[in-house]
Design an enzyme around this catalytic site. Sequence first.
Site, PDB file in Angstrom:
ATOM      1  N   GLU A 280       5.222  16.298   6.367  1.00  0.00           N
ATOM      2  CA  GLU A 280       6.526  15.722   6.116  1.00  0.00           C
ATOM      3  C   GLU A 280       6.894  16.474   4.488  1.00  0.00           C
ATOM      4  O   GLU A 280       6.055  16.203   3.505  1.00  0.00           O
ATOM      5  CB  GLU A 280       6.324  14.136   5.842  1.00  0.00           C
ATOM      6  CG  GLU A 280       7.683  13.406   5.189  1.00  0.00           C
ATOM      7  CD  GLU A 280       7.172  11.925   5.384  1.00  0.00           C
ATOM      8  OE1 GLU A 280       8.000  11.113   5.794  1.00  0.00           O
ATOM      9  OE2 GLU A 280       5.924  11.370   4.890  1.00  0.00           O
TER      10      GLU A 280
ATOM     11  N   CYS B 227      11.470   8.583   4.700  1.00  0.00           N
ATOM     12  CA  CYS B 227      10.758   8.811   5.832  1.00  0.00           C
ATOM     13  C   CYS B 227      11.195   8.860   7.182  1.00  0.00           C
ATOM     14  O   CYS B 227      10.611   9.390   8.121  1.00  0.00           O
ATOM     15  CB  CYS B 227       9.618   7.597   5.909  1.00  0.00           C
ATOM     16  SG  CYS B 227      10.456   6.077   6.124  1.00  0.00           S
TER      17      CYS B 227
ATOM     18  N   GLY C  78       0.628  -0.926 -11.525  1.00  0.00           N
ATOM     19  CA  GLY C  78      -0.620  -0.389 -11.575  1.00  0.00           C
ATOM     20  C   GLY C  78      -0.467   0.736 -10.521  1.00  0.00           C
ATOM     21  O   GLY C  78       0.550   0.831  -9.840  1.00  0.00           O
TER      22      GLY C  78
ATOM     23  N   LYS D  92       3.207  -4.909  -6.144  1.00  0.00           N
ATOM     24  CA  LYS D  92       2.734  -4.005  -6.923  1.00  0.00           C
ATOM     25  C   LYS D  92       3.909  -2.997  -6.388  1.00  0.00           C
ATOM     26  O   LYS D  92       3.660  -2.095  -5.480  1.00  0.00           O
ATOM     27  CB  LYS D  92       1.302  -3.503  -6.418  1.00  0.00           C
ATOM     28  CG  LYS D  92       1.004  -2.200  -7.593  1.00  0.00           C
ATOM     29  CD  LYS D  92      -0.162  -1.339  -7.088  1.00  0.00           C
ATOM     30  CE  LYS D  92       0.448  -0.269  -6.381  1.00  0.00           C
ATOM     31  NZ  LYS D  92       1.357   0.670  -6.954  1.00  0.00           N
TER      32      LYS D  92
ATOM     33  N   GLU E   3       3.891   1.084   6.712  1.00  0.00           N
ATOM     34  CA  GLU E   3       5.020   1.910   7.226  1.00  0.00           C
ATOM     35  C   GLU E   3       4.804   3.058   6.372  1.00  0.00           C
ATOM     36  O   GLU E   3       4.968   3.182   5.282  1.00  0.00           O
ATOM     37  CB  GLU E   3       6.523   1.002   6.499  1.00  0.00           C
ATOM     38  CG  GLU E   3       7.699   1.788   7.322  1.00  0.00           C
ATOM     39  CD  GLU E   3       8.133   2.979   6.810  1.00  0.00           C
ATOM     40  OE1 GLU E   3       8.026   4.190   7.501  1.00  0.00           O
ATOM     41  OE2 GLU E   3       8.878   2.881   5.635  1.00  0.00           O
TER      42      GLU E   3
ATOM     43  N   GLY F 275      -2.405   3.149  -7.274  1.00  0.00           N
ATOM     44  CA  GLY F 275      -3.024   2.691  -5.996  1.00  0.00           C
ATOM     45  C   GLY F 275      -4.566   2.516  -6.114  1.00  0.00           C
ATOM     46  O   GLY F 275      -5.143   1.707  -5.765  1.00  0.00           O
TER      47      GLY F 275
ATOM     48  N   GLY G  63      -6.378   1.648  -8.812  1.00  0.00           N
ATOM     49  CA  GLY G  63      -6.772   0.506  -9.537  1.00  0.00           C
ATOM     50  C   GLY G  63      -6.269  -0.829  -8.758  1.00  0.00           C
ATOM     51  O   GLY G  63      -6.869  -1.531  -8.056  1.00  0.00           O
ATOM     52  N   VAL G  64      -4.815  -1.197  -9.209  1.00  0.00           N
ATOM     53  CA  VAL G  64      -4.440  -2.546  -8.594  1.00  0.00           C
ATOM     54  C   VAL G  64      -4.250  -2.485  -7.150  1.00  0.00           C
ATOM     55  O   VAL G  64      -4.604  -3.604  -6.608  1.00  0.00           O
ATOM     56  CB  VAL G  64      -3.049  -2.535  -9.222  1.00  0.00           C
ATOM     57  CG1 VAL G  64      -2.240  -3.832  -8.571  1.00  0.00           C
ATOM     58  CG2 VAL G  64      -3.156  -2.905 -10.745  1.00  0.00           C
TER      59      VAL G  64
END
Length: 480
Positions: free
Chosen positions: A382, A282, A205, A174, A249, A207, A209-210
């Site tokens: 962040e 990140c 999709g 995904k 991660e 987060g 939902g899928v």
Amino acid sequence: MQHLHHFYIDGAWTPPHRLNAIEVVDPSTEQPIASLALGAEEDVERAVTAAASAFPRWSGTPLMERKAAVARLAEVYQRRGEEMGAAISREMGAPIDLATTAQVGSGSGHFQTFLDLIDGFEFEEWLEADSHCHRILKEPIGVVALITPWNWPMNQIALKVVPALLTGCTVVLKPSEIAPLSGHLFAEMVAEAGIPAGVFNLVHGDGAGVGSALTAHPRVDMVSFTGSNRAGVAISKTAADTIKRVSLELGGKGANILFDDADEKAVARGLASCFLNSGQGCNAPSRMLVQRGIYEETVAKAAEIARAVQVAPASLPGNHIGPVVSEAQYERIQGLIASGLEQGARLVAGGLGRPEGLETGYFVRPTVLADCTNEMTVAREEIFGPVQVIIPFDSEEEAIAIANDTVFGLTNYVQTADLHRARRVARALRSGMVEINGVGRSWRTPFGGYKQSGSGREGGLWGIEEFLEVKAVSGWDGAG
């Protein structure tokens, strides 16, 4: 406008169970460039069923055949690299030169590294060198859900898909719904490379939902996720119900420690790393900790460098930074800059609003905030934008304490001519990675962090082992 209204399931492009489409927006122009169908639970069910059905056959395929299939995929990826770079640039705003080199190149690097490492990887070994009684087997974990972010899409897709396929896992990918063009194109490459049906599946999709359906699915054996801490927490909670492995991660708030003997390029190196990809990394060294003796000259130099950074649309060639990925991200960064100023930071470059001449697009002014403390919001959260926070320190012990005073622990940086001090500080820093004097990571370096920066490691041998279960068999030679 591109229409991404099909998913890649069981070796074929198939329509969604029901059409629920959203717009994909070019962050340089704020104009829609694609219509994306969001998957539902029924689509996830089809994809997971396909992956589960393909797993016995794929895991039992000889390693050299799996390697040959992945090598074909790598060849297709390399040949269509320019096309991939254009997709990344349009969907998430990476300048076209950066997109076609670093963004696409990160995927190529991981392909080659994993293909090289898999030849010498020991899937079976003796527990004890002088005994053939105990055999250790490393076997693919099974069906893996891979949920990837928008900021370095091919870096993360390659880090997950390649070792999963090489080890014998089957996958459901995904990609981010904010930047799905590159993931969709990757699935086209999978089809072109002739990867067997069901081994690789893609469902677009969001987060809620899928992502949630994949994480909760009882036939998914592992979830590998890269993204926000908020989503990482939600995934961990949902996955707990089925006790599946979760590799995360997540975020970072890297400290870049400049001692008073740092080399003359240290400041420029730090700003370049912080502003790379418009600050959307990140592992960005977003907190620059500067020893008091060189503090004011460092602040002045950082301001000068930041003012010289060019900002321009992603479609233009050249060494500039592009927009951030979305309006929501732009507004969040503006709010964090404002909070820094309200809490007493000194603005020495950039600031609120868009750069001059860029009234349309999610462009952020390259910003430097000096005289910060580690208690300020800009030093705690962040930012994920081109914002450098500068904090003074006096002693080595104080620098370590400030660097470690964060919920994150991904990458820290040390700049000093004293290698004994550099090594000492590196050992004391609570992070999964430390870079000394601008020496970057190897392709084989394990990528991952301590604390709330996640769990597990990607890349190199560690990235292969993430997708394996360990089985201990005693009595292998029949001896009691």
